[in-house]
Design an enzyme around this catalytic site. Structure first.
Site, PDB file in Angstrom:
ATOM      1  N   GLY A 178       0.762  -1.243   0.000  1.00  0.00           N
ATOM      2  CA  GLY A 178       0.000   0.000   0.000  1.00  0.00           C
ATOM      3  C   GLY A 178       0.787   1.284   0.000  1.00  0.00           C
ATOM      4  O   GLY A 178       0.198   2.361  -0.097  1.00  0.00           O
ATOM      5  N   GLU A 190       4.043  -6.705   1.518  1.00  0.00           N
ATOM      6  CA  GLU A 190       3.525  -7.011   0.184  1.00  0.00           C
ATOM      7  C   GLU A 190       3.496  -5.765  -0.700  1.00  0.00           C
ATOM      8  O   GLU A 190       2.433  -5.352  -1.150  1.00  0.00           O
ATOM      9  CB  GLU A 190       2.106  -7.580   0.308  1.00  0.00           C
ATOM     10  CG  GLU A 190       2.016  -8.787   1.220  1.00  0.00           C
ATOM     11  CD  GLU A 190       0.575  -9.211   1.539  1.00  0.00           C
ATOM     12  OE1 GLU A 190       0.365 -10.391   1.833  1.00  0.00           O
ATOM     13  OE2 GLU A 190      -0.323  -8.339   1.508  1.00  0.00           O
ATOM     14  N   PRO A 191       4.641  -5.156  -0.945  1.00  0.00           N
ATOM     15  CA  PRO A 191       4.629  -3.948  -1.772  1.00  0.00           C
ATOM     16  C   PRO A 191       4.370  -4.301  -3.244  1.00  0.00           C
ATOM     17  O   PRO A 191       4.859  -5.318  -3.732  1.00  0.00           O
ATOM     18  CB  PRO A 191       6.049  -3.399  -1.606  1.00  0.00           C
ATOM     19  CG  PRO A 191       6.895  -4.612  -1.375  1.00  0.00           C
ATOM     20  CD  PRO A 191       6.017  -5.566  -0.587  1.00  0.00           C
ATOM     21  N   ARG A 221       2.812  -1.416  -5.945  1.00  0.00           N
ATOM     22  CA  ARG A 221       2.959  -0.145  -6.655  1.00  0.00           C
ATOM     23  C   ARG A 221       4.310   0.536  -6.430  1.00  0.00           C
ATOM     24  O   ARG A 221       4.922   1.056  -7.358  1.00  0.00           O
ATOM     25  CB  ARG A 221       1.837   0.790  -6.182  1.00  0.00           C
ATOM     26  CG  ARG A 221       1.681   2.056  -6.979  1.00  0.00           C
ATOM     27  CD  ARG A 221       0.684   2.996  -6.287  1.00  0.00           C
ATOM     28  NE  ARG A 221      -0.558   2.352  -5.914  1.00  0.00           N
ATOM     29  CZ  ARG A 221      -1.640   2.268  -6.703  1.00  0.00           C
ATOM     30  NH1 ARG A 221      -1.630   2.840  -7.869  1.00  0.00           N
ATOM     31  NH2 ARG A 221      -2.722   1.635  -6.280  1.00  0.00           N
ATOM     32  N   ARG A 274      -6.742   2.858 -15.338  1.00  0.00           N
ATOM     33  CA  ARG A 274      -6.780   3.592 -14.060  1.00  0.00           C
ATOM     34  C   ARG A 274      -7.485   4.949 -14.148  1.00  0.00           C
ATOM     35  O   ARG A 274      -8.279   5.277 -13.269  1.00  0.00           O
ATOM     36  CB  ARG A 274      -5.379   3.742 -13.474  1.00  0.00           C
ATOM     37  CG  ARG A 274      -4.730   2.380 -13.127  1.00  0.00           C
ATOM     38  CD  ARG A 274      -3.420   2.535 -12.370  1.00  0.00           C
ATOM     39  NE  ARG A 274      -3.649   3.050 -11.041  1.00  0.00           N
ATOM     40  CZ  ARG A 274      -3.469   4.300 -10.671  1.00  0.00           C
ATOM     41  NH1 ARG A 274      -3.015   5.195 -11.528  1.00  0.00           N
ATOM     42  NH2 ARG A 274      -3.739   4.672  -9.443  1.00  0.00           N
ATOM     43  N   TYR A 305     -10.624   4.835 -11.700  1.00  0.00           N
ATOM     44  CA  TYR A 305     -10.482   5.546 -10.420  1.00  0.00           C
ATOM     45  C   TYR A 305     -10.402   7.051 -10.589  1.00  0.00           C
ATOM     46  O   TYR A 305     -10.141   7.751  -9.609  1.00  0.00           O
ATOM     47  CB  TYR A 305      -9.180   5.159  -9.707  1.00  0.00           C
ATOM     48  CG  TYR A 305      -8.835   3.709  -9.581  1.00  0.00           C
ATOM     49  CD1 TYR A 305      -9.704   2.807  -8.967  1.00  0.00           C
ATOM     50  CD2 TYR A 305      -7.609   3.237 -10.036  1.00  0.00           C
ATOM     51  CE1 TYR A 305      -9.339   1.483  -8.823  1.00  0.00           C
ATOM     52  CE2 TYR A 305      -7.242   1.898  -9.890  1.00  0.00           C
ATOM     53  CZ  TYR A 305      -8.120   1.032  -9.290  1.00  0.00           C
ATOM     54  OH  TYR A 305      -7.765  -0.275  -9.137  1.00  0.00           O
ATOM     55  N   CYS A 330     -14.817   3.003 -27.937  1.00  0.00           N
ATOM     56  CA  CYS A 330     -16.142   3.618 -28.055  1.00  0.00           C
ATOM     57  C   CYS A 330     -16.840   3.698 -26.710  1.00  0.00           C
ATOM     58  O   CYS A 330     -17.811   2.982 -26.450  1.00  0.00           O
ATOM     59  CB  CYS A 330     -16.973   2.849 -29.067  1.00  0.00           C
ATOM     60  SG  CYS A 330     -16.204   2.930 -30.681  1.00  0.00           S
ATOM     61  N   GLU A 331     -16.310   4.511 -25.835  1.00  0.00           N
ATOM     62  CA  GLU A 331     -16.883   4.794 -24.517  1.00  0.00           C
ATOM     63  C   GLU A 331     -16.508   6.222 -24.168  1.00  0.00           C
ATOM     64  O   GLU A 331     -15.352   6.625 -24.371  1.00  0.00           O
ATOM     65  CB  GLU A 331     -16.248   3.906 -23.426  1.00  0.00           C
ATOM     66  CG  GLU A 331     -16.454   2.423 -23.562  1.00  0.00           C
ATOM     67  CD  GLU A 331     -17.797   1.940 -23.039  1.00  0.00           C
ATOM     68  OE1 GLU A 331     -18.489   2.707 -22.346  1.00  0.00           O
ATOM     69  OE2 GLU A 331     -18.143   0.795 -23.356  1.00  0.00           O
ATOM     70  N   TYR A 341      -0.415  -1.745 -12.087  1.00  0.00           N
ATOM     71  CA  TYR A 341      -1.847  -1.769 -12.439  1.00  0.00           C
ATOM     72  C   TYR A 341      -2.071  -1.158 -13.822  1.00  0.00           C
ATOM     73  O   TYR A 341      -3.083  -0.502 -14.073  1.00  0.00           O
ATOM     74  CB  TYR A 341      -2.678  -1.058 -11.354  1.00  0.00           C
ATOM     75  CG  TYR A 341      -2.387  -1.605  -9.977  1.00  0.00           C
ATOM     76  CD1 TYR A 341      -2.877  -2.856  -9.597  1.00  0.00           C
ATOM     77  CD2 TYR A 341      -1.573  -0.917  -9.076  1.00  0.00           C
ATOM     78  CE1 TYR A 341      -2.575  -3.389  -8.360  1.00  0.00           C
ATOM     79  CE2 TYR A 341      -1.272  -1.448  -7.830  1.00  0.00           C
ATOM     80  CZ  TYR A 341      -1.779  -2.681  -7.478  1.00  0.00           C
ATOM     81  OH  TYR A 341      -1.476  -3.217  -6.250  1.00  0.00           O
TER      82      TYR A 341
END
Ligand SMILES: *Cc1c(COP(=O)(O)O)cnc(C)c1O
Length: 420
Positions: free
Chosen positions: A239, A273-274, A276, A312, A316, A343-344, A372
């Site tokens: 995190g 648990e890194p 990013r 991303r 987000y 097409c969005e 990610y």
């Protein structure tokens, strides 16, 4: 720190011009720096030198085999969340003895596979899962090592989608119920409780939530020890945040200085648990401008990368810096949406972004895309997934070939009744 810097106005990865890479492998492509990856891993691992520890790289951030192999060489283990990730980790040479398995929905097949390969432990998220692991282990004549994932109800102050340690979250056991769950776990004959686990969220930019959550966990560890449960591993999850724009996240060193003294005398192995923080700033997504367009109210820069390549921003509202691969002195500044061909309306890499004027044919670098990025890519709109490139010592290594049209239909079958 990273190795995507300008030389005479041209962005390079280490000492290789991005433009040259784009010419050789085409666009869009992900480009990773070997040097940055290694430096990031070593900075993290080294920061915790004073306590026995295992770095279990959270491979959902980036699971390319070459990158996993590099991590394995550096001594990393893996934090996995599926059988597929276990398969990749093993293929890349990551030691099962340093592999931990999280996730609220582990299937019996996945549990069996993990027991067969003798991973270090399961991070268990519910009592139903505990019972399932016990049953599968019984069938196999094994005992499964587990840690219980505790939800410390700490606000990590990050985006709700990547916040995982609040009461309302689907992850882990509430701290109040933890003792009972440990009792259940200890009563199951094919379960061996060895640790506690927590992971409160991603892209944290302060040390305080880590410390607060750990303190809650340590209270529990004390109680457990007094009940005779031998806790040998304390897993603080991942995190740690990175700089996407102007965040000033703590350095691994800062985290270590806050955490290490708290666990120093516990005779436990610390697991981290890194994800990013190791890979995020070690990769970029390179894209070419196809068109520009001016509507009545907005200017658009239309590029060949899209939400299926990097989701991303759409998912987000995440911010990624977008830089020209070649700086043009005195370029006019524009405000534009950088959008892809999908097409969005949600297909954008940047919104209302102030940036140097971009022209068709120009290359743009979407920064901090190593985590990610590719792992969340899809084939939406039947777009082949892009190439991944690793730069080391001036060499360009294609570590994932660009998909071809034939890859798009692999496994699809037109049944007999439709075949004529
Ligand atoms: C996603 C995740 C991580 C990694 O998070 P980062 O923010 O990338 O460091 C670690 N542990 C668990 C359980 C996760 O779900």
């Amino acid at each position: 720190m990273h190795d995507f810097l300008y030389r005479q106005g041209e962005m390079h990865c280490e000492n290789v011009a991005i433009e040259r890479i784009a010419k050789e492998v085409g666009t869009p492509c992900y480009i990773y720096s070997h040097h940055t990856l290694v430096q990031h891993y070593r900075a993290f691992d080294g920061a915790f030198h004073s306590v026995p520890h295992i770095v279990a790289f959270a491979m959902k951030a980036n699971s390319n085999l070459a990158i996993l192999r590099l991590m394995a060489r550096e001594g990393s283990g893996a934090d996995i969340v599926s059988g597929g990730e276990l398969y990749r980790a093993l293929k890349a040479g990551i030691s099962p003895a340093k592999t931990v398995f999280a996730g609220v929905g582990k299937t019996r097949e996945e549990i069996r596979y993990a027991l067969q390969t003798d991973i270090l432990m399961f991070n268990v998220e519910s009592s139903a899962e505990l019972r399932a692991i016990d049953e599968v282990a019984a069938e196999m004549g094994r005992r499964a090592r587990v840690a219980l994932r505790i939800n410390p109800d700490i606000d990590p102050k990050t985006h709700p989608y990547i916040s995982t340690g609040l009461k309302k979250s689907k992850f882990g056991f509430s701290a109040d119920r933890a003792l009972e769950e440990f009792k259940l776990a200890s009563s199951l004959p094919h379960i061996e409780v060895v640790g506690v686990h927590k992971h409160i969220g991603s892209q944290l930019t302060e040390v305080a939530p880590f410390v607060e959550a750990l303190k809650k966990i340590l209270l529990l560890v004390e109680v457990l020890k007094s009940h005779g449960t031998d806790i040998r591993y304390i897993n603080i999850g991942g995190g740690l945040g990175i700089t996407y724009s102007d965040e000033r996240p703590p350095r691994p060193q800062d985290l270590a200085e806050a955490i290490s003294p708290l666990v120093h005398d516990l005779k436990c192995v610390l697991i981290m648990e890194p994800g990013r923080v190791i890979v995020g700033n070690a990769g970029i997504l390179v894209t070419r401008v196809l068109y520009t367009k001016q509507s009545e109210t907005k200017r658009f820069v239309i590029v060949d990368a899209a939400m299926n390549d990097l989701i991303r921003p759409s998912l987000y509202g995440a911010y990624h810096e977008i830089r020209p691969v070649r700086e043009v002195p005195g370029a006019k500044t524009i405000t534009a949406d950088v959008v892809g061909p999908v097409c969005e309306s949600g297909d954008f890499l940047a919104k209302d972004r102030e940036m140097p004027e971009a022209r068709p044919g120009d290359l743009l670098a979407v920064m901090s895309a190593g985590a990610y990025g590719f792992t969340m890519a899809s084939n939406y709109n039947s777009r082949p997934r892009v190439a991944e490139i690793l730069i080391k010592d001036g060499q360009i290594h294609v570590i994932r070939a660009r998909e071809e049209y034939a890859d798009l239909v692999r496994g699809e079958v037109i049944p007999e009744f439709l075949s004529t």
